[in-house]
Design a protein around this motif. Structure first.
Motif, PDB file in Angstrom:
ATOM      1  N   ARG A  98      59.150  21.253  10.426  1.00 27.76           N
ATOM      2  CA  ARG A  98      58.738  21.454  11.818  1.00 27.76           C
ATOM      3  C   ARG A  98      59.224  20.301  12.698  1.00 27.76           C
ATOM      4  O   ARG A  98      59.675  20.510  13.836  1.00 27.76           O
ATOM      5  CB  ARG A  98      57.212  21.591  11.900  1.00 27.76           C
ATOM      6  CG  ARG A  98      56.682  21.921  13.281  1.00 27.76           C
ATOM      7  CD  ARG A  98      55.291  22.531  13.200  1.00 27.76           C
ATOM      8  NE  ARG A  98      54.350  21.675  12.511  1.00 27.76           N
ATOM      9  CZ  ARG A  98      53.612  20.751  13.107  1.00 27.76           C
ATOM     10  NH1 ARG A  98      53.704  20.575  14.422  1.00 27.76           N
ATOM     11  NH2 ARG A  98      52.766  20.010  12.420  1.00 27.76           N
ATOM     12  N   LEU A 132      62.898  20.773  13.346  1.00 24.68           N
ATOM     13  CA  LEU A 132      63.104  21.851  14.309  1.00 24.68           C
ATOM     14  C   LEU A 132      62.825  21.376  15.735  1.00 24.68           C
ATOM     15  O   LEU A 132      63.549  21.731  16.673  1.00 24.68           O
ATOM     16  CB  LEU A 132      62.205  23.038  13.970  1.00 24.68           C
ATOM     17  CG  LEU A 132      62.582  23.835  12.712  1.00 24.68           C
ATOM     18  CD1 LEU A 132      61.477  24.827  12.362  1.00 24.68           C
ATOM     19  CD2 LEU A 132      63.902  24.580  12.914  1.00 24.68           C
ATOM     20  N   ALA A 189      67.088  26.007  17.680  1.00 25.64           N
ATOM     21  CA  ALA A 189      65.685  26.190  17.310  1.00 25.64           C
ATOM     22  C   ALA A 189      65.070  27.211  18.247  1.00 25.64           C
ATOM     23  O   ALA A 189      65.518  27.376  19.383  1.00 25.64           O
ATOM     24  CB  ALA A 189      64.938  24.865  17.383  1.00 25.64           C
ATOM     25  N   CYS A 235      64.667  28.430  13.367  1.00 26.65           N
ATOM     26  CA  CYS A 235      65.996  28.278  13.923  1.00 26.65           C
ATOM     27  C   CYS A 235      66.862  29.446  13.492  1.00 26.65           C
ATOM     28  O   CYS A 235      66.562  30.131  12.507  1.00 26.65           O
ATOM     29  CB  CYS A 235      66.629  26.949  13.512  1.00 26.65           C
ATOM     30  SG  CYS A 235      66.951  26.791  11.739  1.00 26.65           S
TER      31      CYS A 235
END
Length: 272
Positions: free
Chosen positions: A123, A126, A14, A82
């Motif tokens: 999100r 990640l 990430a 990422c």
């Protein structure tokens, strides 16, 4: 074979992109793929065959090949995502039976205009990938598999929708609203900013984006509210005020409609 797989796994990571002097360069690379979320500020994605304006709330899929991001407007873009080697896609196809190669073909650039709930899910994954990066048995490929599963589902959903036309005026309006979402303005005021009639703007915006201007503004407000709920101790009333909602009651109602849960419940589950 195992050392080679570990070498590939180590390249799944990430990242946060930081635009220096308003730009970020992704050098030409025949092996690296990217998935990026633009959560604040607008950017122009520039590549060899053209460029495209990417507004907040969008995800970008990048196959191998160079490109750059340039800041558009006054708001500093916030981009998280990422990167992973192309070989990781072959590995996932062999080990999990999932072929995501078509999503990241060399030279391909895809922009997804996904709903807020989808962005929040990606999100979170990640962030989990980033926090696990120092673990001895780093599960990067597992997080990547989950992320690509949701990416594929969103690609299918958007491709099955009625094809929407490209319109530069609407893109500029989206960029303007993304910067000024905290303001309290009417459809008439937005239309006046771009020398359009309110009726024409309303129809054009929905035809191009698939949502109303009110929904677009509320989505940007909810994204900002998520960050405040996760990272501050501000009261619900203060969060509502700082993100442009008329009242705490209105904020709670819109937040629940968009996220499927109330702001207090969201804070409890996502507090950092």
């Amino acid at each position: 074979m195992k050392p080679e797989r570990e070498k590939i796994t180590g390249k799944v990571a990430a990242a946060t992109l930081r635009l220096n002097i308003g730009r970020y360069e992704l050098p030409p690379d025949e092996d690296t793929c990217y998935l990026l979320l633009v959560s604040e500020g607008s950017v122009t994605l520039e590549y060899e065959s053209g460029n495209v304006l990417v507004n907040p709330g969008s995800a970008v899929l990048l196959g191998p090949g160079g490109c750059s991001f340039a800041q558009t407007g006054s708001a500093v873009p916030q981009i998280v995502g990422c990167h992973f080697p192309l070989g990781m896609l072959h590995d996932l196809k062999n080990t999990a039976g999932r072929d995501f190669g078509r999503l990241f073909a060399p030279g391909e650039r895809t922009v997804l205009y996904a709903p807020v709930q989808w962005q929040s899910r990606i999100r979170t994954l990640l962030e989990m990938m980033a926090s696990a990066s120092t673990e001895q048995d780093y599960p990067g490929p597992l997080y990547l598999l989950l992320i690509l599963h949701y990416v594929e589902q969103e690609c299918i959903a958007e491709s099955s929708a009625v094809a929407r036309p490209h319109n530069e005026t609407v893109e500029r309006i989206c960029a303007y609203l993304a910067v000024n979402y905290r303001q309290k303005f009417s459809l008439t005021e937005v239309a006046a900013q771009f020398y359009l009639s309110p009726y024409y703007l309303s129809r054009l915006f929905r035809r191009v984006t698939g949502q109303s201007i009110v929904d677009y503004i509320n989505n940007r407000r909810i994204e900002a509210a998520q960050k405040l709920l996760e990272t501050t101790e501000l009261s619900i009333s203060a969060v509502a005020e700082q993100t442009g909602f008329a009242s705490a009651a209105h904020f709670r109602r819109v937040f629940r409609d968009v996220m499927g849960t109330g702001p207090l419940q969201y804070r409890k589950g996502h507090k950092k």
